[in-house]
Structure formats: structure tokens, C-alpha cells
Write a protein that holds these residues in place. Structure first.
Motif, PDB file in Angstrom:
ATOM      1  N   SER A 267     -28.771  -2.881 -13.840  1.00 31.33           N
ATOM      2  CA  SER A 267     -29.773  -3.867 -13.420  1.00 31.33           C
ATOM      3  C   SER A 267     -29.677  -4.103 -11.918  1.00 31.33           C
ATOM      4  O   SER A 267     -28.717  -3.692 -11.269  1.00 31.33           O
ATOM      5  CB  SER A 267     -29.551  -5.185 -14.154  1.00 31.33           C
ATOM      6  N   LEU A 268     -30.662  -4.811 -11.384  1.00 32.07           N
ATOM      7  CA  LEU A 268     -30.626  -5.167  -9.967  1.00 32.07           C
ATOM      8  C   LEU A 268     -29.457  -6.089  -9.668  1.00 32.07           C
ATOM      9  O   LEU A 268     -28.829  -5.989  -8.610  1.00 32.07           O
ATOM     10  CB  LEU A 268     -31.941  -5.834  -9.557  1.00 32.07           C
ATOM     11  N   ASP A 269     -29.140  -6.977 -10.597  1.00 32.40           N
ATOM     12  CA  ASP A 269     -27.990  -7.864 -10.403  1.00 32.40           C
ATOM     13  C   ASP A 269     -26.692  -7.063 -10.335  1.00 32.40           C
ATOM     14  O   ASP A 269     -25.780  -7.403  -9.568  1.00 32.40           O
ATOM     15  CB  ASP A 269     -27.917  -8.896 -11.529  1.00 32.40           C
ATOM     16  N   ASP A 270     -26.622  -5.996 -11.133  1.00 36.11           N
ATOM     17  CA  ASP A 270     -25.451  -5.113 -11.066  1.00 36.11           C
ATOM     18  C   ASP A 270     -25.312  -4.532  -9.667  1.00 36.11           C
ATOM     19  O   ASP A 270     -24.210  -4.459  -9.110  1.00 36.11           O
ATOM     20  CB  ASP A 270     -25.577  -3.965 -12.075  1.00 36.11           C
ATOM     21  N   TYR A 271     -26.435  -4.100  -9.098  1.00 34.95           N
ATOM     22  CA  TYR A 271     -26.397  -3.510  -7.756  1.00 34.95           C
ATOM     23  C   TYR A 271     -26.020  -4.560  -6.710  1.00 34.95           C
ATOM     24  O   TYR A 271     -25.338  -4.240  -5.726  1.00 34.95           O
ATOM     25  CB  TYR A 271     -27.733  -2.850  -7.419  1.00 34.95           C
ATOM     26  N   LYS A 272     -26.440  -5.797  -6.902  1.00 33.79           N
ATOM     27  CA  LYS A 272     -26.046  -6.867  -5.978  1.00 33.79           C
ATOM     28  C   LYS A 272     -24.536  -7.094  -6.051  1.00 33.79           C
ATOM     29  O   LYS A 272     -23.864  -7.262  -5.020  1.00 33.79           O
ATOM     30  CB  LYS A 272     -26.793  -8.157  -6.312  1.00 33.79           C
ATOM     31  N   ARG A 273     -24.019  -7.098  -7.269  1.00 34.68           N
ATOM     32  CA  ARG A 273     -22.569  -7.243  -7.423  1.00 34.68           C
ATOM     33  C   ARG A 273     -21.836  -6.052  -6.832  1.00 34.68           C
ATOM     34  O   ARG A 273     -20.766  -6.206  -6.226  1.00 34.68           O
ATOM     35  CB  ARG A 273     -22.218  -7.430  -8.897  1.00 34.68           C
TER      36      ARG A 273
ATOM     37  N   ILE B 227     -30.892  -2.378  -2.014  1.00 39.37           N
ATOM     38  CA  ILE B 227     -29.938  -3.483  -2.134  1.00 39.37           C
ATOM     39  C   ILE B 227     -28.594  -3.070  -1.539  1.00 39.37           C
ATOM     40  O   ILE B 227     -27.969  -3.833  -0.792  1.00 39.37           O
ATOM     41  CB  ILE B 227     -29.768  -3.891  -3.614  1.00 39.37           C
TER      42      ILE B 227
ATOM     43  N   GLU C 214     -27.495  -5.168   1.674  1.00 39.32           N
ATOM     44  CA  GLU C 214     -26.533  -6.234   1.378  1.00 39.32           C
ATOM     45  C   GLU C 214     -25.082  -5.803   1.602  1.00 39.32           C
ATOM     46  O   GLU C 214     -24.157  -6.501   1.181  1.00 39.32           O
ATOM     47  CB  GLU C 214     -26.737  -6.733  -0.062  1.00 39.32           C
TER      48      GLU C 214
END
Length: 215
Positions: A53-59, A98, A102
Motif C-alpha cells: 500500500s501507499l502507507d507501506d511505502y511511506k513507512r 513517495i 520522503e
């Protein structure tokens, strides 16, 4: 290994490792890198379960920042080697953007594999120019004919299906001369010939060496 390297008059500029080792044994990795004279620790792949997920990539971007900072403290640089996944939009955003946006440009760098980047439909020249000074390493090989992933390049079966299209530098359709020159202009420091499928490795390497030597 160090003895073999020295006996054959070779240099180790970087090496690949896995995410778990980077997270849990950064001290040992950096000690090994410094002992071998390597400047870069490279993560060649994000585990599939940690990029859903996108949240995974942010993490993952946050994790890269931590690894990059820890490596910097020990005199080594950290880089991420991208494959073909992460370039297709999810909910209106590309996961790779991302990672680029980031992560700290002073501690997180990249290694481009030209074949897999092209297979994802990415404009390599534009990517290098848009992310100047981020790519410090590059895997060079050629593509017999223009091929693309059927979907988003997430599944390793998609990678294996494209292996037959891999060939020696100069024997395919990639504009490697322009790619290499653009890479050099944008601070890529190390180039590696990597050919995943090579029935005659010595012949393939000689072909790539001859071609690249003319650039």
C-alpha cells in the motif's frame, strides 16, 4: 573474500544485502563495507509484504531515512535498487515518488537497473534528470526488443517472463550511450554490467565491455 578480491586486483565499491540485515545488523554491515573498501550498502528489493500500500511505502521511506543516517554515521552510504514495481499509480500516486520525495537526499541514494526501469515504462533519461544526484549507481544491460510488464511489475513471475529479452550491452534497443552520458552528468558514480541470463557469461561480458568502452 577480501583476500580473493585483493589477489585478483579487484575493487568492491558496493554490495547488496537484505532489509532485515540492514535494520538489525547495520554495525556489522558497515564494518564489513569499510573493511572491503566499499562505499555503498544497497537494498536490492523491498519485501513484497512490506510494499502492499501507499502507507507501506511511506513507512519504508522512513525506514530508509533511519538506515541512511545510521550508515552515514559509520562512513558508508545507503542506496535502494529499484526494480519494475512502484512505478504504477495507486490511488493517484506513484509509490516510487513517495520514496524519492520522503527520503533525505543527503543520506538515501539509488541504484537504477536500466532494464527493469525501462520494462516499467519509465523514461530513463527524464528520471535521471528529475532526480539529479540521487542515483549514484547503475546496473547496465540491454533489451533485445522493447518489452513491458503486463501489469504493475509487482509479481516476480512478471520479471521471469521478461528474462529472455535481456542481452549484452549494445545488442538491444536501449539507448545506453545517452543513458550513460546522462547518468555521468547527474553524478552516477559506479556502473555495473549485470546480465541475469547469460548462457555464455565470458562472451556476454566481453561484448558489453567492448560496447561500453566506446562510450
Amino acid at each position: 573474500f577480501k583476500q580473493l578480491v585483493q589477489e585478483n586486483n579487484l575493487k568492491v565499491s558496493s554490495f547488496h544485502t537484505d532489509l532485515q540485515t540492514l535494520e538489525q545488523k547495520i554495525d556489522e554491515l558497515c564494518d564489513a563495507a569499510n573493511d572491503l573498501g566499499a562505499s555503498y550498502l544497497v537494498l536490492p528489493s523491498i519485501p513484497a509484504e512490506r510494499r502492499t500500500s501507499l502507507d507501506d511505502y511511506k513507512r519504508m521511506a522512513a525506514t530508509f531515512n533511519t538506515i541512511g543516517e545510521e550508515a552515514k554515521k559509520r562512513g558508508v552510504r545507503f542506496a535502494y535498487h529499484n526494480h519494475g514495481y512502484g512505478w504504477v499509480e495507486k490511488n493517484g500516486q506513484r509509490p516510487m515518488d513517495i520514496i524519492f520525495n520522503e527520503t533525505d537526499p543527503s543520506t538515501v541514494f539509488f541504484e537504477m537497473d536500466v532494464f527493469w526501469t525501462a520494462a516499467a515504462g519509465v523514461d530513463i533519461i527524464a528520471c535521471l534528470n528529475n532526480h539529479a544526484n540521487r542515483y549514484h549507481l547503475m546496473h547496465l544491460k540491454d533489451m533485445k526488443e522493447a518489452v513491458r510488464f503486463k501489469t504493475n511489475g509487482e509479481d516476480s513471475r512478471e520479471w521471469f517472463s521478461l528474462f529472455p529479452a535481456i542481452t549484452s550491452c549494445g545488442n538491444g534497443v536501449l539507448n545506453l550511450k545517452e543513458i550513460v552520458k546522462t547518468a555521468q552528468k547527474n553524478e552516477v558514480k559506479h556502473f555495473f554490467v549485470e546480465q541475469d541470463i547469460a548462457p555464455q557469461p565470458r562472451v556476454s561480458l566481453q561484448q558489453s565491455h567492448h560496447y561500453l568502452d566506446q562510450i
